[in-house]
Design an enzyme around this catalytic site. Structure first.
Site, short mmCIF file in Angstrom:
data_model
loop_
_atom_site.label_atom_id
_atom_site.label_comp_id
_atom_site.label_asym_id
_atom_site.label_seq_id
_atom_site.Cartn_x
_atom_site.Cartn_y
_atom_site.Cartn_z
N ASP A 95 9.41 2.77 -0.37
CA ASP A 95 8.35 3.38 0.44
C ASP A 95 8.59 2.97 1.88
O ASP A 95 8.20 1.89 2.31
CB ASP A 95 6.98 2.92 -0.05
CG ASP A 95 5.83 3.46 0.81
OD1 ASP A 95 6.11 4.11 1.84
OD2 ASP A 95 4.67 3.22 0.45
N TYR A 99 0.86 -1.19 0.00
CA TYR A 99 0.00 0.00 0.00
C TYR A 99 0.89 1.23 0.00
O TYR A 99 1.77 1.37 0.84
CB TYR A 99 -0.90 -0.02 1.24
CG TYR A 99 -1.77 1.20 1.41
CD1 TYR A 99 -2.84 1.43 0.56
CD2 TYR A 99 -1.52 2.12 2.43
CE1 TYR A 99 -3.66 2.54 0.72
CE2 TYR A 99 -2.34 3.24 2.60
CZ TYR A 99 -3.40 3.44 1.74
OH TYR A 99 -4.20 4.53 1.90
N LYS A 147 5.34 8.99 9.11
CA LYS A 147 5.05 8.54 10.47
C LYS A 147 6.08 9.00 11.50
O LYS A 147 5.98 10.10 12.01
CB LYS A 147 4.84 7.03 10.47
CG LYS A 147 3.68 6.59 9.56
CD LYS A 147 3.34 5.15 9.68
CE LYS A 147 2.27 4.71 8.68
NZ LYS A 147 0.94 5.31 8.91
#
Length: 428
Positions: free
Chosen positions: A239, A144, A267
């Protein structure tokens, strides 16, 4: 546990927000029941609006590696807020955080801050296409990369949680230049490059997959991607929105020895505030406007509160902290495996650094198909049993659990015991 106030708030919220939430997995549709509404958080503990306390393994989906509301981070944000909430203009905090990131990840020579992981991956893909003047991007099933139209093909995370074959609202032409391969299936990538190599701008991959549960890269997989990208003149994009600074101080490159061309961070990089970044080789990043023709902008990019929170967090990520974190994770891993073995429940526990996931299946989990074989009904029962015993897990069988430096050995022991009892009830 009494959840009456959470229930009332959820009922009201559903009149104003789809399913009463602002991100799908939060709605508890995969585990049943009503979502818990939280009021405060400190260290490894969450407190809901009904006064119930939980040992937290969501950690705001990864950022809270130090635990919630760490005093140094709170102080940094508070002091910055006294000066300014936002500039929409350059400020020294951007430079200081960028310098810290390059110190920890020297392969990132230049970067641009954005506000979310989705922005980071979207911008990285645009950069790869702009720098190579090629249309195709290769991605992997189960990975994702945010809710970017062109990258939602066979995405993991919430898309997999809800078993959505495709995402409505995305015309086929939006994913026409996205090529799919199986995660850890290097042969499939080789075949795609043989067919489309001259038109492939790059490969985007979670170096440690965390959106179909935790799935580590097979031996030689990332090395093979690096070799193929170099061979065909394509760019390798890591990623690391989820795993940056969580699997190692220097991210996946420190852990695996494989250096990408472009890296997406998120994050932890913002210390819990909405901050992300993309960066890489200087010659590539100089394609970004105003130096080059690849346009990307953001009104709140480089927000001073986010820069302050990120810098305060990264400054505390010492080698000693990672030693402590690894000890906590090992203790949890050993205890959970022992509990499942004691109850004769087939379970695979995949862990990389401070990310882990329990798959209830007898077979090793190495790709999307094996991840999807987990017993979701069993996980839902386990989740609710753990919740009743004061342990908050991700409300999906296909999400990573996150351990923080704030978890104590007592927290870990309580978690293991709650897991054993909840799993015993779930299989009864």
């Amino acid at each position: 546990m009494d959840h009456s106030r959470s229930t009332v708030i959820n009922q009201l919220a559903q009149q104003l927000m789809p399913a009463g939430v602002n991100s799908p997995v939060r709605a508890f549709r995969a585990v049943g029941g009503d979502p818990v509404v939280f009021e405060s958080a400190s260290g490894a503990t969450l407190t809901d609006v009904d006064g119930n306390r939980y040992i937290d393994y969501v950690g705001s989906w990864g950022p809270m590696i130090l635990g919630h509301s760490h005093p140094a981070v709170v102080e940094a944000v508070t002091e910055m807020a006294k000066k300014a909430m936002s500039f929409g203009a350059p400020h020294e905090g951007e430079l200081l955080l960028a310098q810290k990131i390059t110190e920890m990840m020297p392969h990132i020579e230049m970067m641009r801050f954005v506000c979310s992981g989705t922005e980071a991956t979207m911008s990285a893909v645009r950069l790869a296409r702009g720098a190579t003047n090629r249309p195709y991007i290769i991605k992997f099933e189960g990975c994702y990369h945010g809710h970017v139209d062109s990258l939602l093909a066979k995405a993991g995370s919430g898309v997999a949680t809800f078993s959505l074959p495709e995402c409505a609202g995305i015309p086929p032409e939006m994913t026409a230049n996205t090529l799919l391969a199986g995660y850890n299936h290097l042969y499939e990538v080789e075949q795609l490059f043989m067919k489309h190599g001259a038109q492939s701008a790059g490969v985007i991959v979670e170096p440690i997959a965390g959106n179909m549960g935790v799935v580590p890269p097979a031996s030689g997989f990332l090395e093979g991607l690096r070799r193929l990208c170099t061979q065909y003149g394509a760019l390798l994009i890591f990623d690391e929105v989820m795993n940056c600074f969580r699997v190692a101080r220097g991210g996946a490159t420190e852990l695996t020895g494989v250096t990408p061309d472009i890296v997406c961070l998120g994050k932890i990089v913002g210390g819990g505030l909405p901050v992300a970044a993309y960066g890489g080789r200087r010659d590539l990043m100089q394609n970004i406007a105003p130096l080059g023709a690849v346009y990307q902008a953001g009104t709140l990019s480089g927000n001073p509160l986010g820069m302050a929170a990120g810098l305060a967090t990264l400054n505390l990520l010492t080698p000693e902290l990672y030693i402590q974190l690894e000890a906590n994770c090992q203790m949890l891993e050993v205890g959970l495996k022992a509990a499942a073995a004691e109850l004769n429940v087939p379970m695979q526990l995949n862990r990389v650094g401070a990310m882990l996931c329990c798959f209830f299946t007898p077979n090793p989990v190495t790709d999307t198909d094996s991840a999807m074989s987990t017993n979701r009904e069993l996980f839902a029962k386990l989740f609710n049993g753990m919740l009743d015993r004061g342990v908050y897990l991700p409300p999906s069988a296909l999400e990573s659990w996150f351990v923080s430096a704030a978890h104590t050995p007592d927290d870990i022991q309580k978690t293991i015991e709650a897991f054993r009892i909840s799993l015993q009830e779930a299989v009864a």
